[in-house]
Scaffold this active site. Sequence first.
Site, PDB file in Angstrom:
ATOM      1  N   TYR A 159       0.862  -1.192   0.000  1.00 12.85           N
ATOM      2  CA  TYR A 159       0.000   0.000   0.000  1.00 12.85           C
ATOM      3  C   TYR A 159       0.893   1.235   0.000  1.00 12.85           C
ATOM      4  CZ  TYR A 159      -3.756   3.237   0.927  1.00 12.85           C
ATOM      5  OH  TYR A 159      -4.656   4.262   0.810  1.00 12.85           O
ATOM      6  N   ASP A 251       9.430   2.934   1.047  1.00 12.73           N
ATOM      7  CA  ASP A 251       8.244   3.623   1.556  1.00 12.73           C
ATOM      8  C   ASP A 251       8.192   3.359   3.049  1.00 12.73           C
ATOM      9  OD1 ASP A 251       5.800   4.468   2.414  1.00 12.73           O
ATOM     10  OD2 ASP A 251       4.657   3.558   0.780  1.00 12.73           O
ATOM     11  N   LYS A 278       2.770  10.137   7.978  1.00 11.68           N
ATOM     12  CA  LYS A 278       2.191   9.738   9.261  1.00 11.68           C
ATOM     13  C   LYS A 278       2.894  10.363  10.480  1.00 11.68           C
ATOM     14  CE  LYS A 278       0.014   5.591   7.455  1.00 11.68           C
ATOM     15  NZ  LYS A 278      -1.416   5.769   7.362  1.00 11.68           N
TER      16      LYS A 278
END
Length: 438
Positions: A159, A251, A278
């Site tokens: 993701y 990532d 985040k």
Amino acid sequence: MGPMPRAVTGSRADGRYAEHTVRSRSLWERALGVLPGGNTRTTVFQEPYPLYLERGHGSRVVDVDGVERIDFINNYTSLVHGHCHPGSVEAVQRQAARLVSAAGPGELEVEMAERLRERVPSIELTRFTNSGTEATMQAIRAARAFTGRTRIATFAGAYHGTHDYANAIPASPSDTPGGPGIPQGVADSLVVAPFNDRERTRAVVEPHLGDLAAIVVEPVMGAAGVIPPDEGFLPFLRELADAAGALLVFDEVIAFRVGYHGAQGRYRVVPDVTALGKIIGGGLPIGAFGGRAEVMELFDPRDERRLAHGGTFNGNPLSMAAGLAALDALTEAELDRLETLGADLEAGLDRVLAESGRPARVTRVGSLFNLHLGATSIREHSDALAGDLEGLRRLHLALLGHGILSTPRGMGCLSTPMSGTEIDAFVEAVGLALGELD
Ligand code: PMP
């Protein structure tokens, strides 16, 4: 992410959920009139309907029916200090009264980029974005511009956000990349390999070595099921990228929290470009990508051939202020404490899962964990998908009835306001909830 299991919403857990979420249900029914499926963030939809949240404090979050729970997902791992972390609240309040955003750079973005480079030396130069989605999208673009090549190798079930390339990644390596609304050219430019499988990855990637721009990987797969890399897998990817003349892009939007120097520090593999998001925003919207100077210099606005990367809110002072406060509070000692709490949680879960007699597995790296039911070996996303997903959905609903907020896929994380009390409460709640799944 693969499809959600088709929910059988008549279970005992569904019935209990309906009893204590009356206002959530009515808000969702109202939302159905103005938001598709009542939803504006696919990743927080759940069957039978989502839990609407109102406020939080430390490790606790309170829903719109006034029920307080321990938050074991923390906005999908963003809130490493839980809710209303005093340092970030104070920094945001101070900054909100000074300058919220403006058509000009400020000191905070410089400070923040310096802070990132101190922690992650491979990030020589940084660009800020407003989301992890933008960070991975720009990282891919940078890799293509730098190499002059097209193809991007990714991993099934990864993701990376919601741009076309990210959404085109299939759940299984045997499925074709693509999806509704995604141009064929985007789908065709992806090659999809299985995580943790060197031989199959080599076989998938090798035919494209001459046109490979980047290997993009979550060093610890997050939404795919919190899957750690097997020993040697990340170094293998580093070698493969080098052999191809391609860039290695990590990532670390989720994985950054697994070490003071991020996942790359923990596993001692240095990527060319890193995407972040985040936790570095202290709970406010953020993303960043950065890496080798010669790659990132493609974004130098003084160069006529530059890659244009605007963004009205790039490096906005509120996200920078909250992020700086959050990073400063995330010391090596705090990360060590989270590591110990994570190990305690894993041991406790292993115990109650063994007592329940169900085949199950807990995967964990640092403060990230995922409980898997009906599956005992989790090395790639398809292993997680082959498990009992409906059981996990019911477990999540049952846990809500025992004061715990986690996720319908079994994923969770810890936050620094937690101590042994919260860990014990989680383990006990899972033990009780496992008995209520039918
Ligand atoms: N990469 C990873 C590994 C993620 O988990 C996410 C979000 N969960 C993203 C990128 C996208 O970040 P955002 O939601 O901020 O766009």
